[in-house]
Scaffold this motif. Structure first.
Motif, PDB file in Angstrom:
ATOM      1  N   CYS A 300     -15.188  44.950   6.811  1.00 29.84           N
ATOM      2  CA  CYS A 300     -14.195  45.504   7.497  1.00 29.84           C
ATOM      3  C   CYS A 300     -13.243  46.127   6.402  1.00 29.84           C
ATOM      4  N   SER A 310      -1.288  40.691   6.405  1.00 24.48           N
ATOM      5  CA  SER A 310      -2.274  40.417   7.271  1.00 24.48           C
ATOM      6  C   SER A 310      -2.877  38.975   7.040  1.00 24.48           C
ATOM      7  N   THR A 311      -3.249  38.029   8.011  1.00 25.41           N
ATOM      8  CA  THR A 311      -3.813  36.883   7.973  1.00 25.41           C
ATOM      9  C   THR A 311      -5.227  36.916   8.896  1.00 25.41           C
ATOM     10  N   MET A 312      -5.893  36.014   8.257  1.00 25.29           N
ATOM     11  CA  MET A 312      -7.425  35.966   8.909  1.00 25.29           C
ATOM     12  C   MET A 312      -7.511  34.359   9.257  1.00 25.29           C
ATOM     13  N   THR A 313      -7.833  34.138  10.279  1.00 24.21           N
ATOM     14  CA  THR A 313      -8.094  32.697  10.639  1.00 24.21           C
ATOM     15  C   THR A 313      -9.660  32.598  11.451  1.00 24.21           C
ATOM     16  N   HIS A 314     -10.401  31.542  11.478  1.00 26.65           N
ATOM     17  CA  HIS A 314     -11.465  30.968  12.183  1.00 26.65           C
ATOM     18  C   HIS A 314     -11.170  30.455  13.421  1.00 26.65           C
ATOM     19  N   ILE A 319     -13.975  35.647  13.871  1.00 27.16           N
ATOM     20  CA  ILE A 319     -13.054  35.508  12.933  1.00 27.16           C
ATOM     21  C   ILE A 319     -11.880  36.620  13.307  1.00 27.16           C
ATOM     22  N   ILE A 321      -8.390  38.854  12.417  1.00 28.82           N
ATOM     23  CA  ILE A 321      -7.629  39.387  11.438  1.00 28.82           C
ATOM     24  C   ILE A 321      -6.405  39.827  12.121  1.00 28.82           C
ATOM     25  N   ASP A 322      -5.161  39.351  11.725  1.00 30.76           N
ATOM     26  CA  ASP A 322      -4.020  39.604  12.299  1.00 30.76           C
ATOM     27  C   ASP A 322      -3.350  40.620  11.262  1.00 30.76           C
TER      28      ASP A 322
END
Length: 326
Positions: A300, A310-314, A319, A321-322
């Protein structure tokens, strides 16, 4: 030289820049930009400089499609310019499909179903351009309507013995004024322009290979085959007989009369490489994000600026991505 044909035309600039002129706009298309020309639109694609310029042009001839397959195309397409600043989404979609098309041709697997799928995707993408704003840049001429009328008249009567007086009568101008006007806005004299139009219109018949040069010259309105050959050489650089022979050899057979694959030299491949790369395993792409698959991984790519976080969470098997501005 102005052209008008039944096919949908997509012209992509591989190197340099060109000026695209239609009845509704005039715009300079630069490297890695393109212009879509709607069927039957009068247009001209001309070089802006004497530097090396290279374009890739795709023609989709709707006359070869069953009517039940494509329906009415008269109002389905508009001529439109696609750049990084205008119609970017459409530009990216078309670049991916053009890359796929080149990839199939270069692989040489002759998969007509795959080729047809790509071409139909191009037809679908371009037919939706009504949702994108079209460029309405005026031609730099107060006499635009007059010379467009002259071009239309020539396109309709090129097979006849047309003279400058016919154009003058159509525009209701004097012959001398019409001559000056025509040369000023087309760049070449009337007689030469008509000859080049006749040559342009003869190409399909020439490549079919069913008629002699003499017959083709007569059909397109040229006085004789010698005049036709002279005009053809000026426009394409070689004699019509050599042009036809080269086309047949390149497309169908090699010197040993065996079928051959498309061949591109190193410089041509260099110009096309970015299209091939862009079309490889692209899952999604817009102005700020590109998602592609490579060697079993999902990559990506996100364009951000200093005021973006940006933040990435599971979450379960996803997954997320904000991306948001501060």
């Amino acid at each position: 030289m102005f052209s008008r044909h039944r096919s949908l035309e997509i012209t992509y600039v591989l190197k340099g820049e060109y000026e695209a002129i239609t009845e509704n706009f005039s715009h300079t298309i630069k490297e890695h930009e393109l212009v879509i020309i709607a069927p039957n639109d009068i247009h001209m694609i001309r070089q802006n400089s004497r530097e090396e310029n290279v374009i890739l042009t795709i023609h989709i001839d709707f006359s070869l499609f069953p009517s039940a397959m494509i329906g009415e195309i008269k109002h389905s397409y508009e001529s439109i310019v696609c750049t990084d600043n205008n119609n970017f989404k459409l530009l990216k979609k078309l670049k991916i499909q053009i890359g796929k098309l080149i990839g199939v041709l270069l692989r040489g697997n002759n998969n007509l179903f795959e080729l047809n799928t790509i071409m139909m995707e191009i037809i679908n993408i371009t037919s939706n351009n009504m949702q994108y704003p079209i460029e309405h840049l005026p031609l730099q001429s107060t006499h635009r309507e007059n010379y467009i009328k002259a071009i239309q008249y020539i396109d309709s009567h090129y097979k006849e013995d047309i003279r400058l007086s016919d154009i003058a009568n159509t525009l209701m101008f004097s012959i001398s004024y019409t001559s000056k006007l025509f040369k000023k806005y087309t760049g070449i004299p009337f007689v030469k322009y008509v000859a080049l139009v006749r040559v342009r219109e003869s190409i399909e018949s020439l490549l079919e290979g069913k008629k002699s040069i003499e017959q083709i010259a007569d059909d397109c309105g040229m006085p004789n085959s010698k005049a036709y050959t002279t005009a053809f050489k000026e426009l394409y650089g070689i004699a019509p007989s050599h042009y036809r022979k080269k086309f047949v050899n390149n497309i169908k057979f090699n010197e040993d009369k065996r079928e051959q694959l498309m061949y591109l030299d190193y410089n041509q491949m260099e110009l096309l490489q970015h299209l091939l790369e862009e079309s490889e395993n692209i899952i999604y792409e817009n102005v700020g994000i590109k998602i592609k698959e490579k060697e079993g991984h999902i990559l990506c790519f996100i364009k951000t600026s200093k005021d973006v976080r940006s933040t990435m969470t599971h979450c379960n098997d996803e997954i997320i991505i904000d991306i948001a501005k501060d």
